[in-house]
Design a protein around this motif. Sequence first.
Motif, mmCIF file in Angstrom:
data_model
loop_
_atom_site.group_PDB
_atom_site.id
_atom_site.type_symbol
_atom_site.label_atom_id
_atom_site.label_comp_id
_atom_site.label_asym_id
_atom_site.label_seq_id
_atom_site.Cartn_x
_atom_site.Cartn_y
_atom_site.Cartn_z
ATOM 1 N N ARG A 98 0.871 -1.080 -0.033
ATOM 2 C CA ARG A 98 -0.007 0.145 0.026
ATOM 3 C C ARG A 98 0.847 1.166 0.159
ATOM 4 O O ARG A 98 2.099 1.110 0.063
ATOM 5 N N TRP A 99 0.230 2.416 -0.280
ATOM 6 C CA TRP A 99 1.169 3.727 0.051
ATOM 7 C C TRP A 99 1.051 4.052 1.353
ATOM 8 O O TRP A 99 0.228 4.718 1.767
ATOM 9 N N TRP A 100 2.042 3.763 2.177
ATOM 10 C CA TRP A 100 2.329 3.580 3.507
ATOM 11 C C TRP A 100 1.968 5.231 3.888
ATOM 12 O O TRP A 100 1.649 5.339 5.086
ATOM 13 N N ALA A 101 2.849 6.096 3.239
ATOM 14 C CA ALA A 101 2.783 7.338 3.661
ATOM 15 C C ALA A 101 1.686 8.004 3.837
ATOM 16 O O ALA A 101 1.180 8.906 4.861
ATOM 17 N N SER A 102 0.584 7.599 3.136
ATOM 18 C CA SER A 102 -1.031 8.169 3.167
ATOM 19 C C SER A 102 -1.671 7.479 4.657
ATOM 20 O O SER A 102 -2.079 8.035 5.005
ATOM 21 N N THR A 103 -1.075 6.152 4.541
ATOM 22 C CA THR A 103 -1.748 5.438 5.771
ATOM 23 C C THR A 103 -1.334 6.056 6.855
ATOM 24 O O THR A 103 -2.075 6.322 7.946
ATOM 25 N N ILE A 104 -0.088 6.425 7.344
ATOM 26 C CA ILE A 104 0.367 6.956 8.388
ATOM 27 C C ILE A 104 -0.006 8.413 8.487
ATOM 28 O O ILE A 104 -0.382 8.733 9.573
ATOM 29 N N ARG A 105 -0.227 9.254 7.460
ATOM 30 C CA ARG A 105 -0.799 10.432 7.450
ATOM 31 C C ARG A 105 -2.121 10.133 8.031
ATOM 32 O O ARG A 105 -2.562 11.148 8.937
ATOM 33 N N GLY A 106 -2.930 9.436 7.629
ATOM 34 C CA GLY A 106 -4.362 9.283 8.109
ATOM 35 C C GLY A 106 -4.287 9.100 9.555
ATOM 36 O O GLY A 106 -5.063 9.695 10.371
ATOM 37 N N GLY A 107 -3.525 8.083 9.994
ATOM 38 C CA GLY A 107 -3.553 7.596 11.552
ATOM 39 C C GLY A 107 -3.053 8.607 12.329
ATOM 40 O O GLY A 107 -3.588 8.909 13.591
ATOM 41 N N GLU A 173 7.073 23.268 18.230
ATOM 42 C CA GLU A 173 6.783 23.279 19.576
ATOM 43 C C GLU A 173 5.692 22.170 20.077
ATOM 44 O O GLU A 173 5.706 21.858 21.147
ATOM 45 N N PHE A 174 5.395 21.306 19.022
ATOM 46 C CA PHE A 174 4.645 20.298 19.255
ATOM 47 C C PHE A 174 5.506 18.999 18.757
ATOM 48 O O PHE A 174 4.669 17.766 18.484
ATOM 49 N N THR A 175 6.591 18.699 19.069
ATOM 50 C CA THR A 175 7.573 17.615 18.692
ATOM 51 C C THR A 175 6.848 16.298 19.484
ATOM 52 O O THR A 175 6.573 15.345 18.841
ATOM 53 N N GLU A 176 6.624 16.655 20.714
ATOM 54 C CA GLU A 176 6.447 15.326 21.542
ATOM 55 C C GLU A 176 4.791 15.049 21.001
ATOM 56 O O GLU A 176 4.390 13.860 21.292
ATOM 57 N N ALA A 177 4.035 15.981 20.825
ATOM 58 C CA ALA A 177 2.613 15.859 20.250
ATOM 59 C C ALA A 177 2.530 14.756 19.067
ATOM 60 O O ALA A 177 1.967 13.793 18.917
ATOM 61 N N PHE A 178 3.680 15.152 18.133
ATOM 62 C CA PHE A 178 3.620 14.269 16.936
ATOM 63 C C PHE A 178 4.043 12.849 17.275
ATOM 64 O O PHE A 178 3.531 11.996 16.743
ATOM 65 N N LEU A 179 5.178 12.882 18.018
ATOM 66 C CA LEU A 179 5.616 11.443 18.504
ATOM 67 C C LEU A 179 4.552 10.455 19.216
ATOM 68 O O LEU A 179 4.256 9.422 18.996
ATOM 69 N N LEU A 180 3.787 11.273 20.178
ATOM 70 C CA LEU A 180 2.816 10.527 20.827
ATOM 71 C C LEU A 180 1.730 10.299 19.993
ATOM 72 O O LEU A 180 1.132 9.233 19.949
ATOM 73 N N ALA A 181 1.141 10.898 18.905
ATOM 74 C CA ALA A 181 0.248 10.577 17.951
ATOM 75 C C ALA A 181 0.643 9.704 17.099
ATOM 76 O O ALA A 181 -0.154 8.704 16.763
ATOM 77 N N LEU A 182 1.965 9.457 16.779
ATOM 78 C CA LEU A 182 2.261 8.487 15.952
ATOM 79 C C LEU A 182 2.233 7.202 16.674
ATOM 80 O O LEU A 182 1.816 6.006 16.246
ATOM 81 N N SER A 184 0.675 6.465 18.957
ATOM 82 C CA SER A 184 -0.899 6.110 19.408
ATOM 83 C C SER A 184 -1.466 5.310 18.015
ATOM 84 O O SER A 184 -2.433 4.337 18.133
ATOM 85 N N ALA A 185 -1.203 5.976 16.814
ATOM 86 C CA ALA A 185 -1.533 5.508 15.837
ATOM 87 C C ALA A 185 -1.220 4.296 15.192
ATOM 88 O O ALA A 185 -2.012 3.107 14.933
ATOM 89 N N ALA A 186 -0.106 4.076 15.674
ATOM 90 C CA ALA A 186 0.958 2.625 15.208
ATOM 91 C C ALA A 186 0.327 1.507 16.246
ATOM 92 O O ALA A 186 -0.052 0.525 15.701
ATOM 93 N N PHE A 187 -0.031 1.893 17.289
ATOM 94 C CA PHE A 187 -0.639 1.116 18.396
ATOM 95 C C PHE A 187 -2.202 0.659 17.882
ATOM 96 O O PHE A 187 -2.402 -0.553 18.133
ATOM 97 N N ARG A 188 -2.787 1.417 17.547
ATOM 98 C CA ARG A 188 -4.299 1.196 17.114
ATOM 99 C C ARG A 188 -4.164 0.321 15.853
ATOM 100 O O ARG A 188 -5.172 -0.448 15.807
#
Length: 350
Positions: A98-107, A173-182, A184-188
């Motif tokens: 699949r086009w993984w970049a699109s999937t990661i962006r969505g999550g 300023e939101f580096t940690e938010a991006f990491l936490l969101a990633l 979470s998305a990977a876990f789900r």
Amino acid sequence: MPVQVLQRLPVQAGIQDLPVRALDRVMQGYRHILCNLHTSPFLTHLGFFPEQVSLSVAHTLVGPYTSGMEDWERLLALPVVTLRTQLVPRDFRALEERWWASTIRGGLGRALRFLLCRCRERSHLPGCVFARLFAPAAEEGGDSGMLPPWRLTVNVADSHLQANFRLFGEATEFTEAFLLALESAAFRGLGRQRFRVTVLGKDETAFERLAPDRWDSNLTLELKSPVRLQERGTIITQAPSFSQVFASAQRKVRLAARSWCGVELSFPQQQMYMARHVTVASASVRWVEMGRYSQRQQRFMRLGGLQGALKFAGEWSFAWPWLRFLPALGLGKLTTMGFGEVAWEPTPEA
């Protein structure tokens, strides 16, 4: 928010091992804790503490329009954070095609919206930090010509994904938010697979240091991921000319300056005439199509772009102040979806 704060949270170390039903409680807990950290610029821009303003972000986004070199200086001084992460499937199965970049962006978008968005309506309220970061054109009353202050590239290996994020200006300023969101998305689950996330590295620099200030070789542009260029509303499906690449480059740099620094870079129109005299010495490009499922449109879509290499010949030095930033910003459209990754390669003199 300092990384040390997140590291002290009891759920941080074990988030990968929690049962799925507990994840929502963890995210709610993060959000509650974040709402009580008054010293965090992360929270300041959530809107909970409007009286506190991050001076670095205010300097980046607010201020009178200036002219000439002052505009360039503000862009060149823009803070940039690059995050390098690795995603390994939990079940060790082969990666889906699949086009993984699109999937990661969505999550990532769904998780970031949960963390940062306080809007209860379909449209975002003015000042919504999620809209500014993830989809600035969607902010109510916002400028449709705004550039998201981040981009994503994904490299697919046999057994894992390497996802690299580049955050610009306010997004740093939101580096940690991006990491936490990633995480979470990977876990789900991304697609039909769940992943473990490892942070391989984090680099902080200024925009100016992302590209050399001069180039003494001939120019070869490598199109590493599909590049979607558009001219007068039509997608370019053949090898683009130098003037088409240059037009896209100067638009992208000027849009970045307007979106992230609040300044308008002047552009000498005679440079477009000069660009027409730079030729394509050789081109080896092909049209590549990728499939993705659009949650918003509820249908499978195919998107394509050009991959390969272009070698230019002629007097192009006038264009380098704009061209130098293409590897940092990406070329063309959908750069938050993994498209437009390019690199300048030195080529020997003929």
